[in-house]
Design a protein around this motif. Structure first.
Motif, PDB file in Angstrom:
ATOM      1  N   GLU A  40     -11.775  60.263  47.832  1.00 19.42           N
ATOM      2  CA  GLU A  40     -11.781  59.311  46.735  1.00 19.42           C
ATOM      3  C   GLU A  40     -10.915  58.110  47.107  1.00 19.42           C
ATOM      4  O   GLU A  40     -10.233  58.137  48.113  1.00 19.42           O
ATOM      5  N   LYS A  41     -10.976  57.094  46.249  1.00 21.65           N
ATOM      6  CA  LYS A  41     -10.183  55.897  46.492  1.00 21.65           C
ATOM      7  C   LYS A  41      -8.687  56.238  46.470  1.00 21.65           C
ATOM      8  O   LYS A  41      -8.260  57.106  45.725  1.00 21.65           O
ATOM      9  N   ASP A  42      -7.917  55.532  47.305  1.00 21.00           N
ATOM     10  CA  ASP A  42      -6.459  55.676  47.344  1.00 21.00           C
ATOM     11  C   ASP A  42      -5.971  57.052  47.772  1.00 21.00           C
ATOM     12  O   ASP A  42      -4.913  57.502  47.367  1.00 21.00           O
ATOM     13  N   GLN A  43      -6.745  57.760  48.570  1.00 16.91           N
ATOM     14  CA  GLN A  43      -6.276  59.048  49.061  1.00 16.91           C
ATOM     15  C   GLN A  43      -5.626  58.875  50.430  1.00 16.91           C
ATOM     16  O   GLN A  43      -6.118  58.127  51.274  1.00 16.91           O
ATOM     17  N   LEU A  44      -4.560  59.585  50.639  1.00 14.63           N
ATOM     18  CA  LEU A  44      -3.817  59.486  51.888  1.00 14.63           C
ATOM     19  C   LEU A  44      -4.515  60.313  52.968  1.00 14.63           C
ATOM     20  O   LEU A  44      -4.847  61.471  52.757  1.00 14.63           O
ATOM     21  N   ILE A  45      -4.734  59.714  54.140  1.00 13.64           N
ATOM     22  CA  ILE A  45      -5.332  60.451  55.246  1.00 13.64           C
ATOM     23  C   ILE A  45      -4.245  60.903  56.204  1.00 13.64           C
ATOM     24  O   ILE A  45      -4.159  62.063  56.559  1.00 13.64           O
ATOM     25  N   PHE A  46      -3.415  59.969  56.615  1.00 17.85           N
ATOM     26  CA  PHE A  46      -2.201  60.367  57.315  1.00 17.85           C
ATOM     27  C   PHE A  46      -1.136  59.312  57.069  1.00 17.85           C
ATOM     28  O   PHE A  46      -1.443  58.208  56.623  1.00 17.85           O
ATOM     29  N   GLN A  47       0.079  59.679  57.373  1.00 19.03           N
ATOM     30  CA  GLN A  47       1.207  58.819  57.052  1.00 19.03           C
ATOM     31  C   GLN A  47       1.994  58.592  58.325  1.00 19.03           C
ATOM     32  O   GLN A  47       1.938  59.407  59.243  1.00 19.03           O
ATOM     33  N   GLU A  48       2.725  57.520  58.349  1.00 20.01           N
ATOM     34  CA  GLU A  48       3.550  57.221  59.501  1.00 20.01           C
ATOM     35  C   GLU A  48       4.431  58.416  59.816  1.00 20.01           C
ATOM     36  O   GLU A  48       4.969  59.054  58.911  1.00 20.01           O
ATOM     37  N   LYS A  96       1.715  56.035  63.876  1.00 17.75           N
ATOM     38  CA  LYS A  96       2.616  54.895  63.679  1.00 17.75           C
ATOM     39  C   LYS A  96       2.240  54.136  62.417  1.00 17.75           C
ATOM     40  O   LYS A  96       2.853  53.151  62.069  1.00 17.75           O
ATOM     41  N   MET A  97       1.182  54.567  61.782  1.00 20.76           N
ATOM     42  CA  MET A  97       0.677  53.847  60.621  1.00 20.76           C
ATOM     43  C   MET A  97       0.332  54.833  59.526  1.00 20.76           C
ATOM     44  O   MET A  97       0.243  56.029  59.766  1.00 20.76           O
ATOM     45  N   THR A  98       0.072  54.274  58.363  1.00 20.72           N
ATOM     46  CA  THR A  98      -0.387  55.072  57.248  1.00 20.72           C
ATOM     47  C   THR A  98      -1.831  54.680  56.953  1.00 20.72           C
ATOM     48  O   THR A  98      -2.148  53.500  56.932  1.00 20.72           O
ATOM     49  N   ALA A  99      -2.673  55.678  56.785  1.00 21.99           N
ATOM     50  CA  ALA A  99      -4.081  55.386  56.476  1.00 21.99           C
ATOM     51  C   ALA A  99      -4.404  55.900  55.086  1.00 21.99           C
ATOM     52  O   ALA A  99      -4.161  57.061  54.767  1.00 21.99           O
ATOM     53  N   ILE A 100      -4.914  54.993  54.266  1.00 27.95           N
ATOM     54  CA  ILE A 100      -5.263  55.342  52.888  1.00 27.95           C
ATOM     55  C   ILE A 100      -6.650  54.796  52.598  1.00 27.95           C
ATOM     56  O   ILE A 100      -6.979  53.690  53.022  1.00 27.95           O
ATOM     57  N   THR A 101      -7.463  55.571  51.902  1.00 28.44           N
ATOM     58  CA  THR A 101      -8.800  55.059  51.579  1.00 28.44           C
ATOM     59  C   THR A 101      -8.670  53.886  50.615  1.00 28.44           C
ATOM     60  O   THR A 101      -7.960  53.968  49.618  1.00 28.44           O
ATOM     61  N   TYR A 102      -9.389  52.835  50.939  1.00 20.78           N
ATOM     62  CA  TYR A 102      -9.348  51.601  50.162  1.00 20.78           C
ATOM     63  C   TYR A 102     -10.431  51.643  49.096  1.00 20.78           C
ATOM     64  O   TYR A 102     -10.369  50.996  48.080  1.00 20.78           O
ATOM     65  N   GLU A 103     -11.449  52.429  49.415  1.00 15.98           N
ATOM     66  CA  GLU A 103     -12.548  52.655  48.474  1.00 15.98           C
ATOM     67  C   GLU A 103     -12.897  54.128  48.588  1.00 15.98           C
ATOM     68  O   GLU A 103     -12.407  54.803  49.472  1.00 15.98           O
ATOM     69  N   GLU A 104     -13.777  54.582  47.740  1.00 19.39           N
ATOM     70  CA  GLU A 104     -14.349  55.909  47.916  1.00 19.39           C
ATOM     71  C   GLU A 104     -15.017  55.925  49.296  1.00 19.39           C
ATOM     72  O   GLU A 104     -15.740  54.998  49.638  1.00 19.39           O
ATOM     73  N   SER A 105     -14.729  56.938  50.110  1.00 17.51           N
ATOM     74  CA  SER A 105     -15.195  56.876  51.500  1.00 17.51           C
ATOM     75  C   SER A 105     -15.726  58.212  52.003  1.00 17.51           C
ATOM     76  O   SER A 105     -15.326  59.269  51.529  1.00 17.51           O
ATOM     77  N   ILE A 106     -16.611  58.094  52.978  1.00 15.83           N
ATOM     78  CA  ILE A 106     -17.027  59.277  53.736  1.00 15.83           C
ATOM     79  C   ILE A 106     -16.599  59.041  55.179  1.00 15.83           C
ATOM     80  O   ILE A 106     -16.911  58.013  55.769  1.00 15.83           O
ATOM     81  N   LEU A 107     -15.841  59.982  55.733  1.00 14.87           N
ATOM     82  CA  LEU A 107     -15.349  59.841  57.099  1.00 14.87           C
ATOM     83  C   LEU A 107     -15.953  60.911  57.985  1.00 14.87           C
ATOM     84  O   LEU A 107     -16.184  62.029  57.544  1.00 14.87           O
ATOM     85  N   TYR A 108     -16.197  60.549  59.250  1.00 14.77           N
ATOM     86  CA  TYR A 108     -16.548  61.549  60.238  1.00 14.77           C
ATOM     87  C   TYR A 108     -15.295  61.834  61.043  1.00 14.77           C
ATOM     88  O   TYR A 108     -14.712  60.925  61.633  1.00 14.77           O
ATOM     89  N   ALA A 109     -14.859  63.073  61.054  1.00 16.69           N
ATOM     90  CA  ALA A 109     -13.669  63.435  61.819  1.00 16.69           C
ATOM     91  C   ALA A 109     -14.138  64.013  63.157  1.00 16.69           C
ATOM     92  O   ALA A 109     -14.812  65.025  63.198  1.00 16.69           O
ATOM     93  N   VAL A 110     -13.797  63.323  64.242  1.00 17.51           N
ATOM     94  CA  VAL A 110     -14.253  63.737  65.566  1.00 17.51           C
ATOM     95  C   VAL A 110     -13.115  64.463  66.261  1.00 17.51           C
ATOM     96  O   VAL A 110     -12.034  63.895  66.419  1.00 17.51           O
TER      97      VAL A 110
ATOM     98  N   LYS B 207     -15.824  63.966  40.946  1.00 22.09           N
ATOM     99  CA  LYS B 207     -14.899  62.844  40.863  1.00 22.09           C
ATOM    100  C   LYS B 207     -15.069  62.123  39.518  1.00 22.09           C
ATOM    101  O   LYS B 207     -14.113  61.788  38.847  1.00 22.09           O
ATOM    102  N   LYS B 208     -16.339  61.936  39.159  1.00 28.01           N
ATOM    103  CA  LYS B 208     -16.624  61.233  37.921  1.00 28.01           C
ATOM    104  C   LYS B 208     -16.064  62.011  36.728  1.00 28.01           C
ATOM    105  O   LYS B 208     -15.505  61.435  35.800  1.00 28.01           O
ATOM    106  N   MET B 209     -16.201  63.340  36.784  1.00 22.47           N
ATOM    107  CA  MET B 209     -15.720  64.152  35.675  1.00 22.47           C
ATOM    108  C   MET B 209     -14.200  64.075  35.581  1.00 22.47           C
ATOM    109  O   MET B 209     -13.631  64.045  34.496  1.00 22.47           O
ATOM    110  N   LYS B 210     -13.548  64.045  36.752  1.00 26.44           N
ATOM    111  CA  LYS B 210     -12.090  63.968  36.748  1.00 26.44           C
ATOM    112  C   LYS B 210     -11.640  62.648  36.129  1.00 26.44           C
ATOM    113  O   LYS B 210     -10.677  62.594  35.384  1.00 26.44           O
ATOM    114  N   GLU B 211     -12.353  61.580  36.480  1.00 22.44           N
ATOM    115  CA  GLU B 211     -12.005  60.273  35.936  1.00 22.44           C
ATOM    116  C   GLU B 211     -12.119  60.274  34.426  1.00 22.44           C
ATOM    117  O   GLU B 211     -11.351  59.655  33.718  1.00 22.44           O
TER     118      GLU B 211
END
Lengths: 638, 222
Positions: A40-48, A96-110, B207-211
């Motif tokens: 979801e938006k604003d979720q932390l992926i990793f932190q510094e 060295k950085m923090t990664a946070i989703t800026y929008e709702e996202s789908i990521l492929y983790a390789v 997600k929508k339900m949580k919102e």
């Protein structure tokens, strides 16, 4: 075993470097080991300083913001197909950085274990990653961070000593604009004009011999000391100050100050005796040190791709944030930011025109309508635009509309790419209803004004705030004249428009009667646009139209003009002008805070002072609505 | 064909094959269901919509844990069937004698049970897929699935606002919801492709339900 999803993933990856350098079979194998993450938006992926994950990430959908720490300034924004979090895995060190989703996202983790062998085996991929990471971002810190693919490459992470290699520069270093010692000066000046640059390197067998800048042309040619037919070597400044590629911002600044020059040459080993590979100008330094409007405008005009503009836009947002924090007057802020936004639009139009197979068949003008037309759009919101073209048919009797529609499609798409969403109501130039010849537009507005129904009023209230952004503005002048002529003929239209302006009364007080939107995601939020901004812009529009004021679209300016014309209502009009500015600022701050359009405000997040300010604007809106009600005798309509 | 097992009455418990007992044993303890639970999102391609006549041609499924999908832990099995319906072939594109590895229905069910374990099953129109699977189990003398299940259609409807002004439809197709939630419809009508679309849909609806109404209470969804 291959399966449908791994196919799907491989099919996506094959479009993006470095995966496109791998055979499809290998991609299929890699894809099988990938896992897909939905965030979801604003979720932390990793932190510094987090330990490295076993995977690096490719953005499939959405966007991920990289920053030095949560909440800190965004260093880079990764979108579809971008890779992040790879370098620490290669260098085996912490993030060295923090990664946070800026929008709702789908990521492929390789998984790095699967990917690494290919990087080590395939030199092209390794080099590509090093180079592309080095050029992918404007921020020197990010550059440094990403450049260190193998850990041992560079080791000077000191914040003041970061290698300077921003986008423009890297691109230019591949394609240095240069001339030879005997090139005629006239040719050089033409080259500089074509490339819109202020300096040209004089190379002798790839070695930097000298440099010719705008200043040389001014001091040595324009004065008549030399002729335009003379050779480059006559007027060039020599020797050139050279530096190695690992030059830092600070070093560059010191170097320029020390030798009082504005351009430095980058050579292979930093001496004038090796091949020139790039140039750094004061302009580049300013770009990497901070943003300022004139630099941004130049960067916009130089942008060759939509993607460049998207990056520049981040700079504009940074500037806006700075202005708001420093309390720069809103009038000035809106002017500068809208000018920058308009410049982006103009550049998109220029780029789109280049993509067309032929030049436009007749003069046309691109209109910004709605808030953009009023120059009140600080954050990027929806697109509202239209095209007017001069003749309906060309010399051969072909309809010109199809040309302009396909142009508009390109422009709308470009604007979408840099962050303007498509208008949900389709009020865009690529809609056949909003891409018309001047005669058709005239008919339309005449019809709206002569028989004003609910739709006509709504359309007029959006369209009548048009302002020309690109092209032949005599077309808009003509349309404005038509509008005012029709208004004189049909005074009832103004009354209808006035009634429209009264449709959303302001909330009358606080808490108990604070009108909060009833449903949807914004259930507990206050609709700032509908409840406060719209009533004010609607009021300003109907008042200025009735006074036959032309050429002022900005709501605050409209009220100021009205205050001039009607001294007895001066106090109220000035209050309105103040209110709209305060509200716009409010909206912009909220938008920046939540990375959205700022339309809905979470009431709980407001400070007491902010609530008081907001409340004062309600009172002003109420008063201006009363004035309109009486002046235009709106009650007669009901 | 006329073996004892095909008798309508299921086998007595002790006669059940070891793989079933292993599967069933996982349900001896009930565990609470929450967002971190194991979900298996599945879709079946069948020869048609008749529970008794039609047969499963393909089962696609994937594991969903903490909003992550592991591709190499996905399930896609084609089933050998004597019954074939040419009409439905135009939708799923699986030909009768297509040269892909196919398992017998019995082997397919066995693999499926070991794949799902005690996860919560999620599908779009769950009733259809689960009934098709249960019918197949029944044909082989096995009891019905023991897993808890969720339906994305039901969840979507639950996520909508209750208002007389909003028109609520009885049913929502996967295509319709994929469009609504902006999910690419690539690989539509392959079992695993549809399962993937359903999985994203599932996550987006949660997600929508949580919102809308805060932390999820899964108990209410069964």
């Amino acid at each position: 075993m291959k399966n449908t999803i791994s196919h799907r993933v491989a099919d996506f990856l094959k479009n993006y470097p470095p995966f496109n350098m791998l055979p499809l079979q290998v991609l299929e194998d890699i894809s099988l080991e990938i896992h897909i993450e939905y965030l979801e938006k604003d979720q932390l992926i990793f932190q510094e300083e987090d330990l490295p994950h076993t995977h690096f990430y490719v953005v499939h959908k959405g966007a991920v913001a990289l920053s030095k720490a949560p909440g800190k300034e965004i260093v880079d924004l990764c979108d579809e197909g971008d890779i992040f979090g790879l370098r620490p895995l290669m260098a085996q060190e912490n993030y060295k950085m923090t990664a946070i989703t800026y929008e709702e996202s789908i990521l492929y983790a390789v998984p790095i274990g699967v990917f690494k062998p290919y990087v080590l085996k395939n030199k092209a991929i390794g080099t590509f990653l090093l180079e592309s990471f080095a050029s992918n971002t404007r921020n020197p810190y990010a550059k440094n961070h990403r450049g260190k693919l193998y850990g041992e490459a560079l080791d000077q992470a000191d914040a003041d000593l970061v290698p300077l290699l921003d986008v423009q520069q890297v691109r230019r270093s591949k394609n240095i604009i240069c001339c030879e010692p005997h090139t005629p000066i006239k040719d050089i000046a033409q080259t500089m004009r074509t490339h819109k640059i202020g300096a040209v390197l004089v190379l002798d067998k790839k070695l930097p011999l000298g440099i010719i800048t705008d200043k040389d042309l001014r001091n040595k040619i324009a004065t008549g000391d030399f002729s335009v037919q003379d050779e480059a070597s006559k007027i060039m400044s020599s020797p050139v100050i050279t530096y190695p590629e690992s030059l830092s911002v600070t070093q560059a600044q010191m170097g320029m100050m020390a030798s009082s020059v504005s351009h430095l040459c980058i050579t292979k080993d930093g001496t004038p005796h090796t091949e020139a590979i790039g140039m750094v100008s004061k302009h580049d330094i300013m770009l990497s040190v901070g943003n300022n409007p004139s630099v941004l405008i130049k960067a916009i005009q130089r942008a060759k791709k939509t993607k460049d503009l998207k990056r520049i836009r981040l700079g504009i947002m940074k500037l806006l944030r700075g202005y708001l924090q420093q309390g720069i007057p809103m009038t000035l802020t809106t002017k500068i930011i809208s000018e920058l936004n308009n410049a982006c639009t103009r550049q998109i139009i220029a780029l789109s025109l280049k993509k067309m197979s032929s030049p436009p068949p007749c003069p046309f003008v691109w209109l910004a309508i709605g808030s953009q037309g009023r120059n009140e759009q600080l954050l990027h919101t929806d697109q509202d635009n239209a095209i007017i073209f001069e003749q309906q048919k060309d010399a051969f009797g072909h309809n010109n509309q199809s040309y302009f529609m396909s142009l508009a499609k390109k422009i709308n798409k470009g604007l979408l790419k840099i962050g303007y969403d498509y208008c949900p109501a389709e009020m865009m130039a690529s809609n056949p209803k909003w891409c018309l010849s001047i005669e058709e537009w005239e008919q339309h507005v005449k019809q709206w004004i002569s028989s004003p129904g609910k739709n006509e009023i709504l359309l007029s209230s959006i369209f009548f705030d048009f302002s020309p952004v690109y092209g032949d503005s005599s077309l808009t002048d003509r349309l404005t004249k038509t509008i005012f002529k029709s208004l004189e003929k049909h005074p009832i239209f103004t009354t209808h428009l006035a009634a429209g302006a009264l449709q959303s009364p302001p909330p009358s007080g606080f808490f108990r009667s604070f009108l909060v939107e009833q449903n949807g995601q914004n259930k507990d939020n206050f609709d700032l646009k509908r409840r406060t901004l719209m009533p004010l812009t609607d009021a300003a529009r109907v008042l200025t139209l009735s006074k036959h004021i032309r050429g002022i679209n900005n709501t605050a300016e409209r009220f100021e003009k009205l205050a001039d014309l009607e001294p007895n209502n001066q106090e109220l009009y000035m209050a309105c002008s103040y209110a709209i500015k305060a509200l716009l600022k409010f909206r912009t701050k909220q938008g920046i805070l939540h990375n959205d359009s700022g339309r809905y405000i979470d009431l709980k997040s407001l400070s007491k002072e902010e609530r008081l300010k907001l409340k004062r604007t309600f009172k002003t809106i109420k008063e201006i609505q009363e004035l309109i009600n009486i002046r235009f005798k709106v009650s007669q309509l009901l | 064909m006329f073996s004892f097992f095909n008798n309508k009455k299921a086998q007595s418990l002790k006669d059940l094959p070891p793989f079933w007992k292993e599967y069933a044993a996982q349900f001896s303890q009930t565990k609470p269901i929450n967002e971190q639970s194991d979900f298996v999102v599945l879709d079946t391609e069948t020869t048609g919509f008749d529970y008794n006549k039609d047969r499963i041609l393909c089962i696609g499924a994937l594991h969903l844990k903490d909003s992550k999908i592991h591709i190499n832990n996905s399930f896609e099995i084609f089933v050998n069937q004597s019954h074939y319906n040419a009409e439905s072939a135009t939708i799923h594109g699986i030909l009768k004698n297509e040269p892909i590895v196919k398992l017998s229905e019995y082997e397919a069910l066995k693999a499926f049970l070991s794949y799902v374990g005690n996860s919560v099953l999620v599908a779009h129109h769950t009733k259809f897929d689960l009934t098709m699977i249960n019918k197949a189990l029944e044909r082989h003398g096995l009891p019905s699935l023991k897993n808890k299940s969720l339906d994305t259609v039901f969840l979507y409807k639950k996520s909508l606002l209750r208002s007389p002004l909003i028109e609520r439809k009885e049913d929502y197709s996967l295509d319709e919801l994929a469009d609504k939630f902006n999910i690419s419809k690539k690989d539509r009508h392959t079992a695993l492709g549809d399962a993937y679309i359903t999985a994203l849909l599932f996550l987006k609806i949660l997600k929508k339900m949580k919102e809308k109404s805060g932390p999820l209470v899964f108990k209410r969804f069964f």
